[in-house]
Design a protein around this motif. Structure first.
Motif, mmCIF file in Angstrom:
data_model
loop_
_atom_site.group_PDB
_atom_site.id
_atom_site.type_symbol
_atom_site.label_atom_id
_atom_site.label_comp_id
_atom_site.label_asym_id
_atom_site.label_seq_id
_atom_site.Cartn_x
_atom_site.Cartn_y
_atom_site.Cartn_z
ATOM 1 N N SER B 36 -3.522 12.326 -5.678
ATOM 2 C CA SER B 36 -3.422 11.666 -4.386
ATOM 3 C C SER B 36 -2.560 10.416 -4.747
ATOM 4 C CB SER B 36 -4.701 11.384 -3.728
ATOM 5 O OG SER B 36 -5.327 10.696 -4.869
ATOM 6 N N ARG B 37 -2.610 9.727 -5.864
ATOM 7 C CA ARG B 37 -2.122 8.332 -5.966
ATOM 8 C C ARG B 37 -0.441 8.708 -6.200
ATOM 9 N NH1 ARG B 37 -1.791 3.802 -6.497
ATOM 10 N NH2 ARG B 37 -4.189 3.658 -5.738
ATOM 11 N N ARG B 38 -0.323 9.650 -6.858
ATOM 12 C CA ARG B 38 1.239 10.006 -7.237
ATOM 13 C C ARG B 38 1.761 10.519 -5.882
ATOM 14 N NH1 ARG B 38 2.251 15.049 -7.117
ATOM 15 N NH2 ARG B 38 1.403 16.742 -8.497
ATOM 16 N N SER B 39 1.184 11.277 -5.082
ATOM 17 C CA SER B 39 1.863 11.819 -3.887
ATOM 18 C C SER B 39 1.947 10.784 -2.835
ATOM 19 C CB SER B 39 1.007 13.016 -3.318
ATOM 20 O OG SER B 39 0.550 13.809 -4.367
ATOM 21 N N SER B 40 1.518 9.550 -2.612
ATOM 22 C CA SER B 40 1.670 8.577 -1.581
ATOM 23 C C SER B 40 2.155 7.340 -2.125
ATOM 24 C CB SER B 40 0.232 8.729 -1.025
ATOM 25 O OG SER B 40 -0.746 8.445 -1.715
ATOM 26 N N MET B 41 3.017 7.314 -3.081
ATOM 27 C CA MET B 41 3.579 6.148 -3.394
ATOM 28 C C MET B 41 4.027 5.522 -2.496
ATOM 29 S SD MET B 41 3.114 5.476 -6.659
ATOM 30 C CE MET B 41 4.248 5.145 -7.874
ATOM 31 N N TRP B 42 3.980 4.157 -2.086
ATOM 32 C CA TRP B 42 4.672 3.286 -1.202
ATOM 33 C C TRP B 42 5.459 2.298 -1.880
ATOM 34 C CZ3 TRP B 42 0.928 2.261 3.642
ATOM 35 C CH2 TRP B 42 0.685 3.413 4.122
ATOM 36 N N PRO B 43 6.794 2.669 -1.754
ATOM 37 C CA PRO B 43 7.744 1.573 -2.566
ATOM 38 C C PRO B 43 7.815 0.327 -1.595
ATOM 39 C CG PRO B 43 9.076 3.691 -2.193
ATOM 40 C CD PRO B 43 7.501 3.912 -1.484
ATOM 41 N N MET B 44 8.011 -0.924 -2.477
ATOM 42 C CA MET B 44 8.328 -1.997 -1.714
ATOM 43 C C MET B 44 9.855 -2.013 -1.137
ATOM 44 S SD MET B 44 7.378 -5.662 -2.753
ATOM 45 C CE MET B 44 7.857 -5.859 -4.139
ATOM 46 N N LEU B 45 10.013 -2.233 -0.125
ATOM 47 C CA LEU B 45 11.381 -2.332 0.585
ATOM 48 C C LEU B 45 12.162 -3.632 0.071
ATOM 49 C CD1 LEU B 45 13.673 -1.252 2.543
ATOM 50 C CD2 LEU B 45 12.462 -2.157 4.386
ATOM 51 N N VAL B 72 7.371 5.807 2.999
ATOM 52 C CA VAL B 72 6.879 4.622 3.887
ATOM 53 C C VAL B 72 7.233 3.240 2.947
ATOM 54 C CG1 VAL B 72 5.013 3.676 5.002
ATOM 55 C CG2 VAL B 72 5.030 6.067 4.131
ATOM 56 N N MET B 73 8.581 2.781 3.186
ATOM 57 C CA MET B 73 9.052 1.645 2.357
ATOM 58 C C MET B 73 8.263 0.550 3.290
ATOM 59 S SD MET B 73 12.421 1.570 0.581
ATOM 60 C CE MET B 73 12.998 3.008 -0.227
ATOM 61 N N ARG B 74 7.428 -0.375 2.446
ATOM 62 C CA ARG B 74 6.792 -1.406 3.114
ATOM 63 C C ARG B 74 7.453 -2.898 2.661
ATOM 64 N NH1 ARG B 74 3.384 -0.261 7.062
ATOM 65 N NH2 ARG B 74 5.428 0.618 7.292
ATOM 66 N N THR B 76 6.235 -5.685 2.920
ATOM 67 C CA THR B 76 5.270 -6.376 2.331
ATOM 68 C C THR B 76 4.773 -6.250 1.030
ATOM 69 O OG1 THR B 76 3.132 -7.548 2.368
ATOM 70 C CG2 THR B 76 3.741 -5.801 4.137
ATOM 71 N N PRO B 77 4.522 -7.089 -0.075
ATOM 72 C CA PRO B 77 4.123 -6.583 -1.279
ATOM 73 C C PRO B 77 2.450 -6.092 -1.267
ATOM 74 C CG PRO B 77 4.417 -8.897 -1.416
ATOM 75 C CD PRO B 77 4.916 -8.151 -0.113
ATOM 76 N N ARG B 78 1.941 -6.662 -0.044
ATOM 77 C CA ARG B 78 0.582 -6.213 -0.078
ATOM 78 C C ARG B 78 0.246 -4.788 0.323
ATOM 79 N NH1 ARG B 78 -1.886 -10.751 -1.988
ATOM 80 N NH2 ARG B 78 -0.957 -12.660 -0.992
ATOM 81 N N GLN B 79 1.116 -4.045 0.646
ATOM 82 C CA GLN B 79 0.761 -2.853 1.268
ATOM 83 C C GLN B 79 1.715 -1.851 0.433
ATOM 84 O OE1 GLN B 79 2.342 -2.799 5.264
ATOM 85 N NE2 GLN B 79 0.528 -3.749 5.991
ATOM 86 N N SER B 80 2.332 -2.279 -0.552
ATOM 87 C CA SER B 80 3.277 -1.131 -1.472
ATOM 88 C C SER B 80 2.413 -1.291 -2.880
ATOM 89 C CB SER B 80 4.513 -1.731 -1.386
ATOM 90 O OG SER B 80 4.638 -3.184 -1.608
ATOM 91 N N ASP B 81 2.601 0.004 -3.667
ATOM 92 C CA ASP B 81 2.309 0.083 -5.079
ATOM 93 C C ASP B 81 3.287 0.233 -5.962
ATOM 94 O OD1 ASP B 81 2.517 2.382 -3.726
ATOM 95 O OD2 ASP B 81 0.219 3.019 -4.076
ATOM 96 N N LEU B 82 4.500 0.294 -5.587
ATOM 97 C CA LEU B 82 5.715 0.760 -6.344
ATOM 98 C C LEU B 82 6.770 -0.366 -5.882
ATOM 99 C CD1 LEU B 82 7.466 2.099 -8.391
ATOM 100 C CD2 LEU B 82 7.954 3.858 -6.626
ATOM 101 N N MET B 83 7.161 -1.180 -6.903
ATOM 102 C CA MET B 83 8.040 -1.962 -6.878
ATOM 103 C C MET B 83 9.377 -1.136 -7.445
ATOM 104 S SD MET B 83 8.468 -6.029 -7.325
ATOM 105 C CE MET B 83 8.878 -6.759 -8.719
ATOM 106 N N ILE B 84 10.521 -0.885 -6.782
ATOM 107 C CA ILE B 84 11.624 -0.472 -7.643
ATOM 108 C C ILE B 84 12.765 -1.716 -7.675
ATOM 109 C CG2 ILE B 84 13.528 1.160 -7.088
ATOM 110 C CD1 ILE B 84 11.933 2.808 -5.667
ATOM 111 N N VAL B 85 12.848 -2.211 -8.648
ATOM 112 C CA VAL B 85 13.711 -3.088 -8.934
ATOM 113 C C VAL B 85 15.213 -2.866 -8.833
ATOM 114 C CG1 VAL B 85 14.325 -5.304 -10.344
ATOM 115 C CG2 VAL B 85 11.872 -4.427 -10.401
#
Ligand code: SF4
Ligand code: SF4
Ligand code: SF4
Lengths: 625, 281, 266
Positions: B36-45, B72-74, B76-85
């Motif tokens: 479930s974690r890997r299927s719903s990664m939310w990257p940070m916009l 679902v690119m968020r 805000t960092p509070r709602q995301s669990d992936l940071m694509i630098v």
């Protein structure tokens, strides 16, 4: 009296030499010709600079300051110099003028009163070269942070990973034992501290000056003037991490309720030291770096740089101009790039207006198809690195085709000319019409954009705005017509102009420009057929890998999708011609267009800021360089 | 990717008859957690430079990260669990980036997109450029390229999913964020005369002292450890750069100290294992 | 009238939605399967959604595509020099590389200490490489080329992101498969499918053989004069062509050397 007016009219449209003669007559002891080899223009004594500049603007009609760049001549003349290029918005060549100052206590009077567009450019020179500009009201660092040690573009300033003055580096060949630059740095990071670093008094002061003029900490009681509500001002940061700032741009805004009272752009979050690296690079090395300036329209960045260096090369004995085929392909690429950029700009303007992502998805669909073409021709979707001095990298391939390499690879194979014909005649016009059809009359868009972010004509010129921003304010200034290059003189197209100077017109003008680009592209198709198979480089030979460039200076500018992109390059030192540019300066349209942002936003609501910013269409790679 | 295939969830210990396999799932907590974690990664916009444009192109309709549950690119960092630098990390920008990273709730992942974010990229020599985001925050996946094409980025995202698939809830090495509360934030760098990493304070102080006492000082002068790096070395390059030793965290609470120590150990083990894996592959 | 704009926008969305299904029906469910369908769907005739179902299907990249560079070595079953580097360690790529991410150790003859045309070590730091393609564009021996394999994501950069010679080397046949047209053009410019050196060697051998044959023919001349005449005419022509080619090669070498010297002087 009548005689005089006629005279002054003639002066305002006369050629450069007449203008110079006039100035020399007026200010005999302030002006001298620049007689250095390969240089042109005039040198103005710095104590009379402002006066002379005012005369240029008022008497001679040079109302548009395009470029202001600082050059450090350490080791050659031991002086620093500001180089300005002023134009007339009615067209014609540049009047280049310079002001010199000793390196120690470098000071040159500010021209901000004459041309407010000098604002950011002077701040940049202050930041990177350490030249002070008395008369500038807001002389602070602009790209680096306050408290940074030194002025990096001075020739004697060295960075942490400094290796040699010029590329190619000795350590790469023949004894090239690999190492990472971190391994050589004490801290393992790209840092270097001054020897007198005092850690005890260490404080991060970089933010203080940002808020200095924003009216922070005003006492509400003192604002009492009897008949208004006493309200405190709110200072808000937008960015650098914000979904609508098109990258890492930051604005500090003073709000009165919802209304913007003052807006101050803060930039430098993507300052990648383009110019410092560019001066270490060899001439050819810079080409792929220019891709990364305005990374949405890399092809036109390439063209500007190629033009600037070709101007210098033309002073050499054996120079041959680009072939006709090369020029045709260049213009083809540049105009396609303009379409790509405007699709992108319109899509993301809608994003900023609150239509989150859906319009952008449609707008960038066609972009993918153009990028497919770029990828097949130049090898990369975005970083095309396609132009060379005197021509282009490779001719168009016969077929756009791929070969399977990885598992599950699916191939495509099209005839290049068929692809182009269909793209230009069918696909893009349809997409442009579609955008037009469902955006132009939308009430929401009209309500949000008409009358918002108004930039009057005079102000647009004064602030050195360029590109769609300038033309939407009713100034018909397009470098392709005003100072033509490549094969534009023989092409039939109109300069799109709109007169209201608001967001809506800036949106419409992008549609107009896309249609004009399509008109150009349609004229290019037969030219491509006719020139098929002709050489793309003079003599059909690949250029040298380390070209030597005759000494001198040149300013090459092109009409980029975002505005006038200029390259000021100096080749100095070695009399045989140099391998590396002495100075490499980029006049970035996104950077200078932002000068007017504060003015445009004043009085509007917070939500309009992002829309106004979106309508300027900046890209941070170019703003910060 | 998009469909739920129950067979993916089966844990191997309990054999399920073949005809029941698509109806019944026997799984372990870890597996369903990872799935479930890997299927719903939310990257940070979060776009930095040129690479961000390719990241947007990846999220757009042609390549479409929605197929991986990542649309679902968020902002805000509070709602995301992936940071694509995605792009060049400058010294001026690293300060906000570290703050953003600290604001992301755990578990959090970082993907370094492009040459710049991985190791400095073409602008590495510049005075305002950080040579790789991993100098400041830990990175899970590196995607080389300048810029990586959308397909290359997707490949990196799939690699990240694989990495998550390999985690186990029972193993402190894999999920260090369970059990001891939130981990310590990464110290935010300071913008002084140049950027200052608070973790290196001791080192900087020592250098400054040397300078004050008149000894030769400067970054071009090499510590002994670096000297033999320059000495000819003909075999393969790249021995791992010495990470600066993290400053000892002083804590009074013995339980917490214990937990922290365990976590450190676990992380060390994990790193060693990864290094071994890398060597194998 | 508010709302019309929204409806129009929705209309566009619905049109795309329907177009996608029209496509589906047109290909009767085989939309994602077949090669031809892919080509239409990813081309200018596409109407509806044109999503690439990576990783189940990937858009193959065009021939000129550039990702990180690789070095060409002769195939393992090459008759003369299996696995031999094409690179002569001339150093041009290291000089022309804009971010200077190529490191080359030139080979040396251990006895004499003289350089030999073979790199002892070759590194490319792909964390710096900007995929510009200059190295392959300016390499005079076609020894370094831009790879098409972009699936390089890794969990650790310290070990994996400096490519050494072993990792960089790929056989020539690989280059021929990923870029057939370009490889053919280059081969034509070189005068054969082999490395320039091999071509030169072969030419030399051929010339020697031709000479020997000529001598033999002369010896036989007494016996069969008319036949020999035809033969010698052919020989003469071959020799002339050979001379021309040699001169050209020598000129090219000369130029390369001069350029190199120029570089060294500075
Ligand atoms: S890796 Fe290349 S494309 Fe990406 S941000 Fe850096 S320079 Fe730009
Ligand atoms: S240019 Fe070609 S032959 Fe010369 S060192 Fe580079 S790869 Fe080798
Ligand atoms: S592609 Fe460009 S940056 Fe990369 S190794 Fe080759 S020359 Fe250097």
């Amino acid at each position: 009296m009548a005689d005089q007016t006629i005279n002054s009219e003639a002066l305002k449209t006369g050629d450069i030499s007449a203008a110079v003669d006039y100035l020399k007559a007026q200010y005999p002891d302030a002006i001298s010709d620049d007689t250095r080899e390969g240089y042109n223009g005039i040198i103005i004594a710095r104590d009379q600079l402002v006066e002379v500049a005012r005369a240029m603007r008022d008497d001679l009609g040079f109302d548009y300051l395009s470029n202001a760049a600082a050059v450090d001549y350490l080791g050659i003349e031991d002086s620093m110099e500001m180089v300005y290029h002023a134009y007339r918005t009615s067209g014609g060549a540049a009047l280049a003028f310079k002001a010199q100052t000793p390196r120690a206590q470098a000071e040159i009077p500010s021209l901000i009163e004459v041309w407010p567009g000098a604002d950011f450019q002077e701040r940049e020179a202050y930041d990177l070269h350490g030249i002070a500009f008395p008369g500038h009201p807001n002389l602070r660092r602009i790209l680096l942070w306050d408290g940074f040690d030194g002025h990096p573009l001075r020739k004697d300033w060295q960075e942490a990973y400094y290796e040699e003055d010029h590329k190619p580096f000795e350590s790469r060949w023949p004894k090239g034992f690999v190492r990472r630059a971190e391994e050589l740095n004490i801290y393992g990071k790209n840092v270097k501290y001054p020897a007198d670093l005092d850690l005890n008094s260490l404080a991060d002061t970089s933010e203080e000056s940002v808020y200095a003029n924003m009216g922070l900490g005003v006492d509400v009681q003192q604002l009492d003037n009897g008949d208004e509500l006493q309200t405190d001002k709110l200072v808000v940061n937008l960015g650098p991490h914000h979904p609508s700032t098109h990258g890492v741009f930051r604005m500090v805004v003073t709000l009165n309720g919802e209304t913007v009272e003052k807006l101050e752009p803060v930039m430098g979050y993507l300052h990648r030291n383009h110019e410092k690296i560019g001066e270490r690079n060899a001439w050819l090395h810079n080409m792929p770096f220019t891709d990364r300036l305005d990374y949405i329209s890399s092809m036109s960045n390439n063209l500007g740089y190629a033009l600037a260096v070709e101007q210098l090369l033309a002073r050499g004995a054996r120079y041959q101009p680009p072939t006709y085929r090369a020029e045709v392909v260049r213009v083809l690429m540049v105009e396609l790039t303009r379409i790509v950029n405007h699709f992108w700009a319109i899509g993301f303007l809608l994003n900023d207006l609150g239509a989150f992502f859906t319009p952008a998805l449609y707008a960038i669909n066609e972009r993918e198809l153009i990028l497919d073409f770029f990828e097949a021709v130049a090898g990369s979707r975005m970083m095309c690195n396609y132009m060379r001095f005197g021509g282009i990298y490779k001719d168009l391939p016969e077929r756009i085709h791929a070969v399977a390499n990885l598992v599950n690879d699916k191939m495509r194979d099209y005839d290049t000319m068929d692809y182009l014909v269909e793209l230009i005649n069918e696909r893009i016009p349809r997409a442009v019409d579609q955008l037009d059809q469902y955006l132009t009359d939308s009430e929401i868009i009209r309500a949000r954009t008409i009358g918002v972010g108004y930039l009057p004509k005079e102000m647009a010129i004064a602030y050195s705005a360029a590109g769609p921003l300038l033309r939407a304010s009713g100034v018909s200034y397009d470098v392709r017509r005003a100072d033509p290059y490549s094969i534009y003189p023989e092409l039939d197209f109109d300069v799109a102009v709109r007169y209201n100077g608001d967001i809506y017109d800036r949106y419409l003008i992008r549609l107009d420009e896309m249609r004009e680009s399509l008109r150009i592209l349609r004229q290019l198709l037969p030219r491509l057929e006719v020139t098929h198979g002709e050489p793309i480089m003079p003599g059909g030979k690949q250029g040298p890998y380390m070209p030597r460039v005759p000494i001198g200076e040149s300013y090459g500018h092109v009409e980029n999708p975002k505005g006038e992109l200029g390259y000021y390059v100096v080749s100095a030192g070695d009399a045989k011609g140099t391998q590396n540019p002495w100075r490499y300066h980029v006049r970035a349209p996104s950077f200078i267009n932002l000068t007017a942002l504060g003015q445009m936003c004043r009085g509007h609501k917070v939500a309009d800021i992002v829309a106004i910013l979106g309508s300027i269409d900046i890209v941070l790679g170019e703003t910060d360089r | 990717m998009s469909q739920l295939d129950l067979r993916e969830l089966h844990s191997t210990e309990f054999p399920v008859p073949a005809d029941m396999q698509s109806n019944v799932a026997i799984t372990s907590l870890s597996k369903i957690y990872n799935w479930s974690r890997r299927s719903s990664m939310w990257p940070m916009l979060f776009g930095l430079a040129c690479c961000a444009i390719e990241m947007i192109a990846t999220a757009a309709s042609r390549y479409d990260t929605a197929r991986f549950g990542m649309e679902v690119m968020r902002a805000t960092p509070r709602q995301s669990d992936l940071m694509i630098v995605s792009g060049t990390v400058t010294k001026k920008m690293i300060v906000p980036i570290v703050r953003l990273y600290n604001q992301m709730p755990e578990p959090k992942y970082v993907l370094a997109m492009g040459a710049c974010a991985s190791g400095g990229g073409p602008f590495k020599e510049g005075y305002n450029v950080v040579s790789g985001i991993d100098q400041y925050v830990p990175v899970d996946v590196y995607v080389p390229g300048c810029p990586p094409t959308p397909q290359a980025l997707l490949n990196g995202l799939i690699a990240l999913q694989k990495r998550i698939d390999g985690q186990s809830l029972g193993n402190m090495d894999d999920v260090p964020w369970y059990g001891v509360g939130p981990s310590d934030p990464v110290p935010v760098p300071i913008l002084g005369p140049d950027i200052i990493d608070p973790r290196q304070m001791e080192m900087i102080r020592a250098q400054a002292e040397r300078a004050a006492s008149g000894e030769s000082y400067g970054t071009r002068e090499l510590p002994a450890a670096a000297m033999d790096v320059i000495a000819p070395r003909t075999e393969a390059a790249a021995r791992p750069a010495q990470a600066p030793a993290a400053a000892e965290v002083a804590t009074d609470d013995p339980d917490r100290a214990e937990a922290l120590r365990k976590r450190e150990e676990a992380l060390a083990r994990k790193r060693a294992r990864q290094a071994a894996q890398n060597l194998d592959s | 009238m508010y709302g019309v704009g929204i409806l129009k926008g929705l209309g566009v969305t619905i049109k795309h939605f329907i177009d996608t299904y029209v496509d589906d029906i047109r290909y009767a469910g085989r939309k994602y399967m077949r090669q031809e369908n892919f080509e239409v769907r990813q081309g200018l005739k596409a109407q509806g959604a044109f999503t690439v179902q990576y990783p189940e299907e990937k858009i193959a990249v065009p021939e000129r595509f550039r990702f990180v560079p690789f070095l060409i070595v002769d195939d393992a079953d090459h008759p003369e020099r299996p696995g031999h580097d094409w690179c002569t360690s001339c150093g041009i790529c290291a000089k022309v590389c804009p971010p200077q991410c190529i490191w080359i150790v030139r080979g040396e003859n251990p006895q004499t200490g003289r350089p030999i045309p073979e790199p002892e070590a070759f590194f490319i730091d792909i964390d710096i490489c900007m995929n510009c393609g200059y190295c392959s564009e300016f390499c005079p021996f076609d020894a370094i080329k831009m790879d098409h394999d972009y699936e390089l994501a890794s969990y650790d950069r310290t070990g994996a992101h400096i490519h050494d010679k072993q990792k960089l080397s790929k056989p020539f046949s690989y280059w021929r498969t990923i870029a057939p047209t370009t490889a053919a053009e280059e081969a034509e410019a070189r005068g054969g499918w082999e490395h320039t050196d091999v071509i030169k060697e072969r030419k030399k051998a051929e010339a020697a053989a031709a000479k020997a044959a000529k001598a033999a023919a002369q010896a036989e001349q007494a016996e069969a004069a008319p036949e020999a005449e035809a033969q010698s005419e052919q020989d003469a022509e071959a020799a002339k062509a050979e001379r021309l080619r040699k001169r050209e090669a020598a000129l090219a070498r000369n130029r390369a050397r001069k350029e190199q010297e120029n570089q060294n002087d500075e």
